[in-house]
Design a protein around this motif. Structure first.
Motif, PDB file in Angstrom:
ATOM      1  N   THR A  40      24.380  43.647 100.975  1.00 63.64           N
ATOM      2  CA  THR A  40      24.006  45.030 101.328  1.00 63.64           C
ATOM      3  C   THR A  40      24.843  45.546 102.502  1.00 63.64           C
ATOM      4  O   THR A  40      25.214  46.722 102.533  1.00 63.64           O
ATOM      5  CB  THR A  40      22.507  45.126 101.687  1.00 63.64           C
ATOM      6  OG1 THR A  40      22.195  44.082 102.609  1.00 63.64           O
ATOM      7  CG2 THR A  40      21.644  45.001 100.449  1.00 63.64           C
ATOM      8  N   GLU A  72      27.890  44.380 103.195  1.00 66.70           N
ATOM      9  CA  GLU A  72      29.259  44.499 102.667  1.00 66.70           C
ATOM     10  C   GLU A  72      29.437  45.837 101.948  1.00 66.70           C
ATOM     11  O   GLU A  72      30.465  46.519 102.112  1.00 66.70           O
ATOM     12  CB  GLU A  72      29.547  43.351 101.689  1.00 66.70           C
ATOM     13  CG  GLU A  72      29.582  41.982 102.354  1.00 66.70           C
ATOM     14  CD  GLU A  72      29.670  40.830 101.346  1.00 66.70           C
ATOM     15  OE1 GLU A  72      29.808  39.695 101.804  1.00 66.70           O
ATOM     16  OE2 GLU A  72      29.590  41.065 100.128  1.00 66.70           O
ATOM     17  N   GLU A  73      28.406  46.241 101.183  1.00 66.26           N
ATOM     18  CA  GLU A  73      28.507  47.487 100.405  1.00 66.26           C
ATOM     19  C   GLU A  73      28.641  48.717 101.288  1.00 66.26           C
ATOM     20  O   GLU A  73      29.239  49.715 100.888  1.00 66.26           O
ATOM     21  CB  GLU A  73      27.268  47.633  99.499  1.00 66.26           C
ATOM     22  CG  GLU A  73      27.338  46.753  98.264  1.00 66.26           C
ATOM     23  CD  GLU A  73      25.963  46.487  97.659  1.00 66.26           C
ATOM     24  OE1 GLU A  73      25.004  47.242  97.970  1.00 66.26           O
ATOM     25  OE2 GLU A  73      25.845  45.502  96.885  1.00 66.26           O
ATOM     26  N   GLU A 119      32.630  48.433 102.148  1.00 66.76           N
ATOM     27  CA  GLU A 119      33.648  48.288 101.089  1.00 66.76           C
ATOM     28  C   GLU A 119      34.145  49.659 100.592  1.00 66.76           C
ATOM     29  O   GLU A 119      33.363  50.544 100.257  1.00 66.76           O
ATOM     30  CB  GLU A 119      33.049  47.503  99.911  1.00 66.76           C
ATOM     31  CG  GLU A 119      33.994  47.280  98.745  1.00 66.76           C
ATOM     32  CD  GLU A 119      35.123  46.296  99.041  1.00 66.76           C
ATOM     33  OE1 GLU A 119      34.903  45.318  99.776  1.00 66.76           O
ATOM     34  OE2 GLU A 119      36.236  46.523  98.532  1.00 66.76           O
TER      35      GLU A 119
END
Ligand SMILES: Cc1cc2nc3c(=O)[nH]c(=O)nc-3n(C[C@H](O)[C@H](O)[C@H](O)COP(=O)(O)OP(=O)(O)OC[C@H]3O[C@@H](n4cnc5c(N)ncnc54)[C@H](O)[C@@H]3O)c2cc1C
Length: 292
Positions: free
Chosen positions: A228, A230-231, A234
């Protein structure tokens, strides 16, 4: 404390080690560096019927680059991992994380693979194995198998390794040269197990963060990625507000325990602060990597 009585076998080969473990009926234990196993045996937390010493097996002490994977043999000591030039070039975050592992005497004996097999939730090399999509190479009398790290850890000090299996090596994904990395941990004293640590990898493409990986340890039963958080990052251009959103997302995703060393709330707060620092370091190194 003195350990309960056990037999000792100095294995001459991997096949020999597997044969002895197969004959031990689930009560055999591999000993590599002995830095974690022997205290547990001395405290009688484990009572193996036989210790299978793998230290005399030839060929297990190598670090090898195989395409885009780094292969770390079962007798590669922490001392070697910390100084190996192939690891430093192809997975520099491992070299960075190694600075926090124990003290010289422990590093001289302790092994990368032994640390992963021991599965302490606050140990750095299990976390590196999660971050870098590690694969565990195990051998038993039934033959070899490769276990992806996503199927290896089953809880604090618990893995899916069968009692008759010996790990011969662990391989890790290498990181491309333009990957920025950040690693931050907090321990009460240098060399102690961490209260929390965060590791981050990212590349920059046209100013946007790509291939971001964030892993945490010390804040759950086992090290883990934090998808979560990382999203949040990204595919985006980084900014301080975005880093703070990733930090809050990480804090919401983890479930640390309270213990004698720190409360769950403190660990959650700490992990967020460490994540912010690790993300900024990775971002800064990724920017340097794409400078003309
Ligand atoms: C004072 C002290 C401080 C420490 N601080 C830290 C720290 O800050 N960070 C950190 O990460 N670690 C720390 N450690 C632990 C250290 O890193 C250990 O060396 C490591 O966890 C285990 O590696 P080992 O080779 O000694 O494994 P061993 O103690 O020999 O074995 C550990 C476990 O793994 C199994 N095992 C080992 N190798 C294999 C194999 N090839 N196949 C199958 N099973 C295997 C054993 O059966 C045992 O269950 C510390 C240890 C001490 C004593």
């Amino acid at each position: 404390m003195k350990p309960a009585a056990f037999d000792y076998v100095r294995a001459e080969s991997v096949a020999h080690a597997a044969e002895v473990l197969a004959g031990a009926g689930g009560d055999g234990k591999v000993i590599a560096g002995g830095q974690s196993l022997m205290p547990m045996v001395n405290f009688r937390l484990v009572k193996p019927s036989v210790l299978v010493d793998i230290n005399a097996i030839a060929g297990l002490d190598r670090v090898e680059l195989d395409g885009s994977r780094l292969r770390i043999g079962a007798l590669v000591r922490h001392f070697t991992t910390a100084r190996d030039s192939v690891i430093a070039r192809h997975a520099p975050i491992v070299t960075e994380a190694m600075k926090h592992v124990a003290h010289l005497t422990v590093r001289n004996r302790g092994t990368f693979c032994g640390s992963v097999c021991h599965a302490d939730p606050a140990a750095e090399m299990p976390m590196m194995t999660v971050l870098l999509d590690g694969q565990i190479h195990a051998v038993s009398a039934r033959g070899p198998r490769i276990v992806p790290i996503s199927e290896f850890f089953a809880g604090s000090l618990v893995t899916s390794l069968e009692p008759d299996e010996v790990v011969t090596a662990i391989d890790l994904a290498t990181t491309p040269r333009d990957t920025g990395y950040g690693f931050h941990e907090f321990a009460r004293r240098h060399g102690d197990y961490a209260l929390a640590a965060v590791a981050v990898l990212m590349r920059l493409e046209d100013g946007k963060a790509r291939d971001i990986r964030i892993a945490v340890m010390g804040v759950g039963e086992m090290p883990s990625r934090v998808p979560t958080a990382e999203e949040v990052i990204e595919g985006n251009e980084l900014s301080e507000p975005m880093i703070m959103r990733a930090v809050e997302s990480l804090r919401a995703a983890i479930s640390p325990n309270s213990d004698l060393n720190a409360s769950a709330d403190y660990r959650r707060h700490l992990a967020g602060a460490l994540a912010g620092r690790a993300i900024r370091d990775a971002w800064s190194r990724a920017r340097e990597a794409v400078l003309p």
